[in-house]
Write an enzyme that holds these catalytic residues in place. Sequence first.
Site, PDB file in Angstrom:
ATOM      1  N   LYS A   1     -93.530 -72.984  55.425  1.00 10.57           N
ATOM      2  CA  LYS A   1     -94.992 -72.979  55.402  1.00 10.57           C
ATOM      3  C   LYS A   1     -95.544 -71.919  54.460  1.00 10.57           C
ATOM      4  CE  LYS A   1     -95.339 -74.593  60.209  1.00 10.57           C
ATOM      5  NZ  LYS A   1     -95.710 -75.984  59.971  1.00 10.57           N
TER       6      LYS A   1
ATOM      7  N   HIS B   1     -98.478 -74.473  70.065  1.00  8.83           N
ATOM      8  CA  HIS B   1     -97.531 -75.453  69.532  1.00  8.83           C
ATOM      9  C   HIS B   1     -96.463 -75.718  70.591  1.00  8.83           C
ATOM     10  CE1 HIS B   1     -94.442 -77.084  66.790  1.00  8.83           C
ATOM     11  NE2 HIS B   1     -95.408 -77.271  65.905  1.00  8.83           N
TER      12      HIS B   1
ATOM     13  N   GLN C   1     -99.108 -70.032  61.063  1.00  9.95           N
ATOM     14  CA  GLN C   1    -100.291 -70.427  60.307  1.00  9.95           C
ATOM     15  C   GLN C   1    -101.083 -69.229  59.795  1.00  9.95           C
ATOM     16  OE1 GLN C   1    -100.742 -73.478  59.448  1.00  9.95           O
ATOM     17  NE2 GLN C   1     -99.285 -74.481  60.809  1.00  9.95           N
TER      18      GLN C   1
ATOM     19  N   ASP D   1     -97.027 -66.275  67.510  1.00  8.02           N
ATOM     20  CA  ASP D   1     -96.660 -67.369  66.618  1.00  8.02           C
ATOM     21  C   ASP D   1     -97.555 -67.234  65.386  1.00  8.02           C
ATOM     22  OD1 ASP D   1     -96.371 -69.710  65.208  1.00  8.02           O
ATOM     23  OD2 ASP D   1     -96.759 -71.048  66.898  1.00  8.02           O
TER      24      ASP D   1
ATOM     25  N   CYS E   1     -97.928 -81.651  67.313  1.00  9.02           N
ATOM     26  CA  CYS E   1     -97.117 -80.843  68.239  1.00  9.02           C
ATOM     27  C   CYS E   1     -98.009 -80.011  69.162  1.00  9.02           C
ATOM     28  CB  CYS E   1     -96.145 -79.940  67.476  1.00  9.02           C
ATOM     29  SG  CYS E   1     -94.903 -80.852  66.545  1.00  9.02           S
TER      30      CYS E   1
END
Length: 485
Positions: free
Chosen positions: A297, A194, A274, A271, A440
Amino acid sequence: MPSTFLQLCCSAMETLAPKLPSFKVLNPSSSSSSSYCSTTRSSSSLRAGLRRPFSLSISASAVREGDPAVGSVSLGHVTRTDFPILHQEVNGSKLVYLDNAATSQKPTAVLKALQNYYEAYNSNVHRGIHFLSSKATDAYELARKKVAAFINASESTEIVFTRNATEAINLVAYSWGMSTLKPEDEVILTIAEHHSAIVPWQLVAQKTGAVLKFVNLDETESPDIEKLRQMISRKTKIVVVHHVSNVLASVLPIEEIVVWAHDVGAKVLVDACQSVPHMAVNVQDLDADFLVASSHKMCGPTGMGFLYGKRELLSAMPPFLGGGEMISDVFLDHSTYAEPPSRFEAGTPAIGEAIGLGAAIDYLSGIGMQKIHEYELELAKYLYENLLSVPNIRIYGPVPSGNTNRAALCSFNVENIHPTDIATFLDQQHGVAIRSGHHCAQPLHRYLGVNASARASLHFYNTKEDVDDFVRALNDTVSFFNSFK
């Protein structure tokens, strides 16, 4: 490939006056979801001029045989009643919300937690001795403990609240990076990261002389893990990688990457935006040095994220922002700083949002992250397999197999149709909310040879009926645009 849909709309309806989209609340028991309308063109006029025959006849109470079940119905059917926003019509159709990788919807429990804070004990934290301040402080710090338990951190002081995951990555880049990196030191990333995981390290590299190195994709269209392993050397100071790709739906073996990095004395920043909302994430098992995620999220409020950092690393890092709350003592010529996490939480924090995140964690934990993950694996396979029925579709990322699981999202393109045209038509004509653009991840899209893609992304409150409605609407969309050839 220029976007043509709005031009087609204009030519078909230039004499019609635009109106705002209409929103109709459905029976909460119906199977529907919410959408984001991305154009200002009159939805009612668009339907009058361009709508093709398309029937939505599936009931929310219908249970598909083979759905991963909770009792006699799927997890999606059971939980969607907790999300008020899903039960409405937009542009004359029931909503099918498939933009969960961008942001998730919020259950009633989270909405009530926010309302209760502002109605019952709104006050600043850590600074007051009165009843409201004490209650707000307790709730705020309890939320920190909930986050720590959710990802199995050793202690709650390893959790720093930030505005979002982007700020959390910037915190590591500017605090740890600026104080650690030297000329020729290497930062390893993948081209599938990202922008929020790339840009901060570009800025820090420009200031420190460090070098960024990027891993490409392998033949399966996943980041090349073997090349990543080979790229790690004594020059490597930190590896910055996603856990789950927001475009490719691929899942990286974080445990292995951490071992390779630690073997040369390098740190790892994960990261997990997700992954944390969709599976059980255990930071002690991963052994990652830093991990970031976003509240919005994972069914929590916007404006809230968190950084996990190992205690010894956070304690050695200088402040990221200066001001109130992060100090120990302030003199005219110098200041001393509080211990983490306060050192990195300057100013009045997002108190209600933190409490809301705590409520979201309670909600997710009540369902069970393993149950959510298993259900979404079934949805992911169902989505991928059914999208293959769409003519001339190109789905990005690895093909699901016995050894390869995909996250519950698909980024795709359809030959000779712009993804924004697809997303617009789906929204205006069928009430289906997906994302279009570069998500992104421009470097990844350039590597794939496209400027943009469309993306459908699921969460546990989605159902196979949602996927059916989406695929049927997508086929209708493709037929519509192909009719102009």
